[in-house]
Scaffold this motif. Structure first.
Motif, PDB file in Angstrom:
ATOM      1  N   LYS A 202       0.610  -0.991  -0.613  1.00 16.28           N
ATOM      2  CA  LYS A 202      -0.287   0.266   0.097  1.00 16.28           C
ATOM      3  C   LYS A 202       0.584   1.000   0.088  1.00 16.28           C
ATOM      4  CE  LYS A 202      -4.417   1.951   2.081  1.00 16.28           C
ATOM      5  NZ  LYS A 202      -5.202   1.859   2.955  1.00 16.28           N
ATOM      6  N   HIS A 207      -2.200   0.562  -6.007  1.00 14.77           N
ATOM      7  CA  HIS A 207      -3.607   0.446  -6.341  1.00 14.77           C
ATOM      8  C   HIS A 207      -3.807   2.484  -6.705  1.00 14.77           C
ATOM      9  CE1 HIS A 207      -2.855   2.501  -2.067  1.00 14.77           C
ATOM     10  NE2 HIS A 207      -3.738   3.200  -1.666  1.00 14.77           N
ATOM     11  N   ILE A 208      -3.555   3.329  -6.316  1.00 21.72           N
ATOM     12  CA  ILE A 208      -3.912   4.511  -6.764  1.00 21.72           C
ATOM     13  C   ILE A 208      -3.842   4.778  -8.423  1.00 21.72           C
ATOM     14  CG2 ILE A 208      -3.349   7.229  -6.930  1.00 21.72           C
ATOM     15  CD1 ILE A 208      -3.912   6.241  -4.453  1.00 21.72           C
ATOM     16  N   LEU A 210      -3.970   2.459 -10.128  1.00 22.48           N
ATOM     17  CA  LEU A 210      -5.499   1.128 -10.386  1.00 22.48           C
ATOM     18  C   LEU A 210      -6.710   2.272 -11.273  1.00 22.48           C
ATOM     19  CD1 LEU A 210      -4.309  -2.287  -9.611  1.00 22.48           C
ATOM     20  CD2 LEU A 210      -4.570  -1.150 -11.799  1.00 22.48           C
ATOM     21  N   GLN A 211      -6.666   3.239 -10.060  1.00 24.21           N
ATOM     22  CA  GLN A 211      -8.336   3.647  -9.955  1.00 24.21           C
ATOM     23  C   GLN A 211      -7.762   4.945 -10.306  1.00 24.21           C
ATOM     24  OE1 GLN A 211      -7.741   5.112  -4.966  1.00 24.21           O
ATOM     25  NE2 GLN A 211      -8.312   2.638  -4.382  1.00 24.21           N
ATOM     26  N   ALA A 212      -6.513   5.072 -11.062  1.00 25.81           N
ATOM     27  CA  ALA A 212      -7.039   6.372 -12.303  1.00 25.81           C
ATOM     28  C   ALA A 212      -6.707   5.917 -13.126  1.00 25.81           C
ATOM     29  CB  ALA A 212      -5.445   7.350 -11.972  1.00 25.81           C
ATOM     30  N   HIS A 244      -6.635  -7.508  -3.858  1.00 22.13           N
ATOM     31  CA  HIS A 244      -7.240  -6.197  -3.949  1.00 22.13           C
ATOM     32  C   HIS A 244      -6.742  -5.511  -5.548  1.00 22.13           C
ATOM     33  CE1 HIS A 244      -9.037  -2.566  -3.628  1.00 22.13           C
ATOM     34  NE2 HIS A 244      -8.507  -1.542  -3.634  1.00 22.13           N
ATOM     35  N   LEU A 248      -9.064  -5.448  -8.704  1.00 23.91           N
ATOM     36  CA  LEU A 248      -9.102  -4.009  -9.720  1.00 23.91           C
ATOM     37  C   LEU A 248      -8.503  -3.458 -10.754  1.00 23.91           C
ATOM     38  CD1 LEU A 248      -7.550  -1.379  -7.343  1.00 23.91           C
ATOM     39  CD2 LEU A 248      -9.421  -0.808  -7.653  1.00 23.91           C
ATOM     40  N   ASN A 327      -4.335  11.467  -4.722  1.00 28.45           N
ATOM     41  CA  ASN A 327      -5.434  11.283  -5.484  1.00 28.45           C
ATOM     42  C   ASN A 327      -4.827  10.779  -6.821  1.00 28.45           C
ATOM     43  OD1 ASN A 327      -7.466  12.454  -7.030  1.00 28.45           O
ATOM     44  ND2 ASN A 327      -6.913  13.984  -6.362  1.00 28.45           N
ATOM     45  N   PRO A 328      -5.861   9.555  -7.253  1.00 23.24           N
ATOM     46  CA  PRO A 328      -5.746   9.210  -8.279  1.00 23.24           C
ATOM     47  C   PRO A 328      -5.663  10.676  -9.324  1.00 23.24           C
ATOM     48  CG  PRO A 328      -7.229   7.356  -6.584  1.00 23.24           C
ATOM     49  CD  PRO A 328      -7.176   9.285  -6.395  1.00 23.24           C
ATOM     50  N   ASP A 329      -6.756  11.496  -9.370  1.00 18.44           N
ATOM     51  CA  ASP A 329      -7.105  12.043 -10.157  1.00 18.44           C
ATOM     52  C   ASP A 329      -5.677  12.649 -10.599  1.00 18.44           C
ATOM     53  OD1 ASP A 329      -9.570  11.090 -10.689  1.00 18.44           O
ATOM     54  OD2 ASP A 329     -10.472  12.677  -9.645  1.00 18.44           O
TER      55      ASP A 329
END
Length: 379
Positions: A202, A207-208, A210-212, A244, A248, A327-329
């Motif tokens: 983490k 994960h950031i 993959l979220q983006a 996880h 994703l 922030n993924p964005d």
């Protein structure tokens, strides 16, 4: 000089199981050994002999359970001029007691002087006992000197490095061949590849990314996120966090490629096939060595503003720094903009390659360490 380089008790040297400290020690040892007597001490491994000589360096390995005691016995026998201990300030006192006339240099690769790791008395005793302290970044240096201001006179930054001969930018003939071959093997011939290399934890932040990814793909459906690593060095077993990540990734399966633990010798081809490196560290990273590798491979870098990472980034010259790191964005536009412009990537990549050639080869690191050793001896 007769010099001992001591690794931590975690992994062996050479870095057959990975590890930044292990790569660092093995790489500088062979360079320093061209002019000095060098021994590298690390833990035993089933795939390595307990002693061997290679590239002018003597390697001595002790079982993990007896490691410190065996080191003490060895130091009493060999009589080194300088002992360079990595990342274990709480070992210094016990080692100095057995060889009080030896000069000790401590290299600090993480926040080892944090309150939860050392008491004030232990930290002060360590600082009093060593001749010099070298840190892998200014950030790590400040974690020591902010708590122990008296350490400033002994503390300096010696950045890590990379073997320039192992990494080949895509604009070279060797790099293009590696790039084409790796892409073909992975079925990624026509993709725009953003590369992540690191432990799947983490604090490293995959994960950031993959979220983006969904928003990146909206901008460019040709994007592929290649994530290289495992939960721990050489350990491809799954834990909940890695599961996880795979969950994703399954949601964007046409845009994510997972590659498990890769031996250091096989890493350069993965850099050569990629278009940029992204380091999404969420913790106060000392200074991830992927930055040196990416520069050597001629890749532009996008990195989080954490710890020492920004110290090797010249904003807009060889990469970009993400301030809003969790922030993924915040990763979407920098990554997609670079992937959209080959000329921009090449310009930044060439600046990075030049930067590492001028200051971060293993020859530079070895020269800087040798100077520190000579200072420790009063030369």
């Amino acid at each position: 000089m007769k010099i001992a380089l001591i690794a931590t008790e975690k992994l062996p040297v050479p870095a057959i199981r990975g590890g930044a400290i292990q790569i660092y020690l093995d790489s500088v040892a062979s360079v320093i050994a061209s002019n000095h007597d060098v021994t590298v001490i690390s833990i035993t491994d089933p795939d390595l002999n307990n002693t061997e000589n290679k590239n002018g360096v003597k390697y001595v390995r002790f079982p993990e359970g007896e490691y410190i005691q065996k080191i003490k016995e060895h130091l009493q026998t060999e009589h080194y001029d300088v002992v360079h201990l990595c990342n274990r300030p709480n070992w210094i006192q016990s080692l100095v007691k057995v060889v009080p006339n030896t000069k000790f240099v401590l290299s600090v690769h993480n926040e080892m002087f944090a309150y939860e790791k050392l008491s004030d008395a232990e930290g002060q005793a360590c600082i009093d006992s060593v001749s010099r302290i070298v840190t892998v970044s200014d950030f790590i240096g400040k974690t020591i000197t902010s708590r122990f201001p008296q350490a400033k006179a002994k503390t300096s930054t010696v950045y890590s490095g990379v073997d320039l001969n192992q990494y080949h930018p895509a604009w070279t003939s060797v790099g293009k061949k590696l790039r084409d071959q790796a892409r073909k093997e992975l079925g990624l011939e026509n993709k725009k590849i953003a590369l992540f290399v690191g432990r799947l934890s983490k604090v490293k932040g995959p994960h950031i990314l993959l979220q983006a990814l969904p928003k990146m793909v909206e901008k460019d459906p040709n994007i592929m996120m290649v994530i290289v690593g495992s939960k721990w060095f050489g350990d491809d077993n799954l834990n909940n966090y890695v599961k996880h990540l795979y969950t994703l990734g399954a949601m964007m399966k046409d845009h994510v490629t997972f590659i498990k633990f890769v031996k250091p010798k096989d890493i350069p081809a993965l850099y050569a096939m990629s278009d940029l490196l992204v380091c999404s560290s969420q913790w106060q990273e000392p200074l991830a060595r992927v930055h040196y590798e990416a520069m050597a491979a001629g890749l532009p870098m996008i990195t989080s503003n954490r710890g020492g990472n920004p110290e090797v980034i010249d904003e807009g010259v060889n990469g970009y720094i993400i301030q809003d790191f969790d922030n993924p964005d915040a990763y979407v536009d920098p990554i997609t903009a670079l992937l959209a412009s080959e000329s921009r990537r090449i310009k930044l990549g060439k600046a990075g390659r030049s930067k590492v050639e001028n200051g971060f080869s293993w020859e530079h690191v070895a020269s800087n360490l040798t100077r520190v050793y000579q200072e420790a001896l009063g030369k």
